[in-house]
Design a protein around this motif. Structure first.
Motif, mmCIF file in Angstrom:
data_model
loop_
_atom_site.group_PDB
_atom_site.id
_atom_site.type_symbol
_atom_site.label_atom_id
_atom_site.label_comp_id
_atom_site.label_asym_id
_atom_site.label_seq_id
_atom_site.Cartn_x
_atom_site.Cartn_y
_atom_site.Cartn_z
ATOM 1 N N TRP A 108 38.110 82.437 39.480
ATOM 2 C CA TRP A 108 38.197 81.098 38.895
ATOM 3 C C TRP A 108 37.605 80.059 39.838
ATOM 4 N N PHE A 109 37.996 80.098 41.099
ATOM 5 C CA PHE A 109 37.501 79.123 42.071
ATOM 6 C C PHE A 109 35.983 79.214 42.211
ATOM 7 N N ASP A 110 35.471 80.425 42.363
ATOM 8 C CA ASP A 110 34.035 80.598 42.557
ATOM 9 C C ASP A 110 33.240 80.007 41.395
ATOM 10 N N LEU A 111 33.725 80.215 40.180
ATOM 11 C CA LEU A 111 33.002 79.712 39.021
ATOM 12 C C LEU A 111 33.047 78.183 38.968
ATOM 13 N N ALA A 112 34.213 77.599 39.158
ATOM 14 C CA ALA A 112 34.313 76.138 39.163
ATOM 15 C C ALA A 112 33.451 75.532 40.263
ATOM 16 N N TYR A 113 33.317 76.255 41.358
ATOM 17 C CA TYR A 113 32.601 75.773 42.546
ATOM 18 C C TYR A 113 31.094 75.685 42.328
ATOM 19 N N THR A 114 30.602 76.220 41.221
ATOM 20 C CA THR A 114 29.171 76.131 40.923
ATOM 21 C C THR A 114 28.779 74.801 40.282
ATOM 22 N N VAL A 115 29.756 73.998 39.893
ATOM 23 C CA VAL A 115 29.490 72.776 39.131
ATOM 24 C C VAL A 115 29.208 71.605 40.076
ATOM 25 N N PRO A 116 28.153 70.844 39.864
ATOM 26 C CA PRO A 116 27.893 69.663 40.684
ATOM 27 C C PRO A 116 29.094 68.726 40.716
ATOM 28 N N GLY A 117 29.423 68.259 41.907
ATOM 29 C CA GLY A 117 30.602 67.414 42.088
ATOM 30 C C GLY A 117 31.815 68.218 42.507
ATOM 31 N N ILE A 118 31.830 69.494 42.165
ATOM 32 C CA ILE A 118 32.888 70.414 42.589
ATOM 33 C C ILE A 118 32.319 71.366 43.645
ATOM 34 N N ASP A 119 31.011 71.337 43.809
ATOM 35 C CA ASP A 119 30.288 72.282 44.664
ATOM 36 C C ASP A 119 30.251 71.809 46.119
ATOM 37 N N PRO A 120 29.578 72.556 47.020
ATOM 38 C CA PRO A 120 29.576 72.205 48.440
ATOM 39 C C PRO A 120 28.932 70.862 48.769
ATOM 40 N N GLN A 121 28.077 70.341 47.896
ATOM 41 C CA GLN A 121 27.391 69.094 48.206
ATOM 42 C C GLN A 121 28.280 67.855 48.052
ATOM 43 N N GLY A 122 29.421 68.013 47.463
ATOM 44 C CA GLY A 122 30.315 66.872 47.293
ATOM 45 C C GLY A 122 31.357 67.183 46.251
ATOM 46 N N THR A 123 32.538 66.626 46.408
ATOM 47 C CA THR A 123 33.602 66.964 45.470
ATOM 48 C C THR A 123 34.129 65.732 44.751
ATOM 49 N N ASP A 124 34.340 65.890 43.463
ATOM 50 C CA ASP A 124 34.945 64.834 42.653
ATOM 51 C C ASP A 124 36.474 64.850 42.767
ATOM 52 N N LEU A 125 37.001 65.741 43.573
ATOM 53 C CA LEU A 125 38.450 65.944 43.609
ATOM 54 C C LEU A 125 39.108 65.344 44.847
ATOM 55 N N ARG A 126 38.314 64.790 45.746
ATOM 56 C CA ARG A 126 38.859 64.346 47.028
ATOM 57 C C ARG A 126 39.975 63.332 46.844
ATOM 58 N N GLY A 127 41.104 63.602 47.505
ATOM 59 C CA GLY A 127 42.246 62.708 47.468
ATOM 60 C C GLY A 127 43.204 62.934 46.317
ATOM 61 N N LYS A 128 42.868 63.856 45.402
ATOM 62 C CA LYS A 128 43.757 64.094 44.256
ATOM 63 C C LYS A 128 45.004 64.841 44.719
ATOM 64 N N PRO A 129 46.205 64.395 44.344
ATOM 65 C CA PRO A 129 47.433 65.074 44.781
ATOM 66 C C PRO A 129 47.572 66.447 44.135
ATOM 67 N N ALA A 130 48.003 67.405 44.920
ATOM 68 C CA ALA A 130 48.101 68.783 44.435
ATOM 69 C C ALA A 130 49.196 69.526 45.178
#
Length: 218
Positions: A108-130
């Motif tokens: 699951w992680f590997d597949l989500a990690y292919t999406v721009p913004g979720i990938d190594p170049q930058g994340t849209d998730l930074r700071g989200k509580p988890a």
């Protein structure tokens, strides 16, 4: 208001990780009774093992030349990413299996990690509580005979906390096989205390998620 919850245990009916996750979710729901819980159950609906391969290969293939499998994998990857982006808080319940990361979670992680913004170049998730709930059949803490055999928790923290930049809290319960495996019967007392401690941590974490649900993504 949305809480995204992912469960990775392959034994839902007897899952210690899901049980702790229920405590976290209950605190969230008590604070936000009108909220939505988006669920992804990797036991009931596992991500196909070939999806990551197909999505990666598709990324190097002109769109008109992609196979149906590559298009489907890419669409699924974006659906996974959208579930993460669309939630105010995230909850992951992931057991240790065979001393390593759950294959269902890793896929699951590997597949989500292919999406721009979720990938190594930058994340849209930074700071989200988890919250990460993880459970271990044995005890691999410092000073135990199998110290260091838990090759899951550190990886999960690295992926969620450092790679995705989540505001992560971790609830861990060791010794879940005490009472199941007779070889561990001697550890009944410490196992019971570890269970109580994990339950307390789960409740606290759920309250914190509810309070931090408005954290802004950088």
């Amino acid at each position: 208001m949305t809480l995204f919850r992912l469960d990775a245990s392959i034994l839902p009916a007897t899952s210690a990780s899901r049980e702790l996750g229920d405590l976290v979710e209950a605190e969230w729901t008590a604070a936000h009774p009108a909220s939505t819980v988006v669920r992804r159950d990797l036991a009931a609906d596992p991500v196909p093992a070939t999806a990551w391969r197909d999505a990666v290969q598709g990324g190097f293939t002109p769109e008109a030349e992609r196979t149906d499998e590559q298009r489907a994998a890419t669409a699924l990857a974006h659906a996974l990413a959208d579930e993460l982006r669309g939630a105010e808080a995230l909850l992951f319940t992931v057991p240790l299996y065979n001393y390593g990361v759950s294959q269902h979670f890793k896929t699951w992680f590997d597949l989500a990690y292919t999406v721009p913004g979720i990938d190594p170049q930058g994340t849209d998730l930074r700071g989200k509580p988890a919250t990460l709930v993880t459970v271990l059949g044995g005890n691999y803490a410092e000073g135990t005979p199998k110290e260091g055999w838990d090759h899951s928790t550190a990886w999960l923290r690295r992926a969620l906390e450092d790679v995705w930049g989540l505001d992560l809290r971790v609830v861990q319960r060791p010794f879940t096989l005490v009472g199941v495996n007779p070889a561990l019967d001697a550890f009944a007392a410490p196992a019971a205390e570890l269970k109580r401690s994990a339950e307390t941590d789960a409740v606290r974490s759920g309250r914190e998620l509810a309070e931090l649900r408005g954290a802004k993504v950088a």
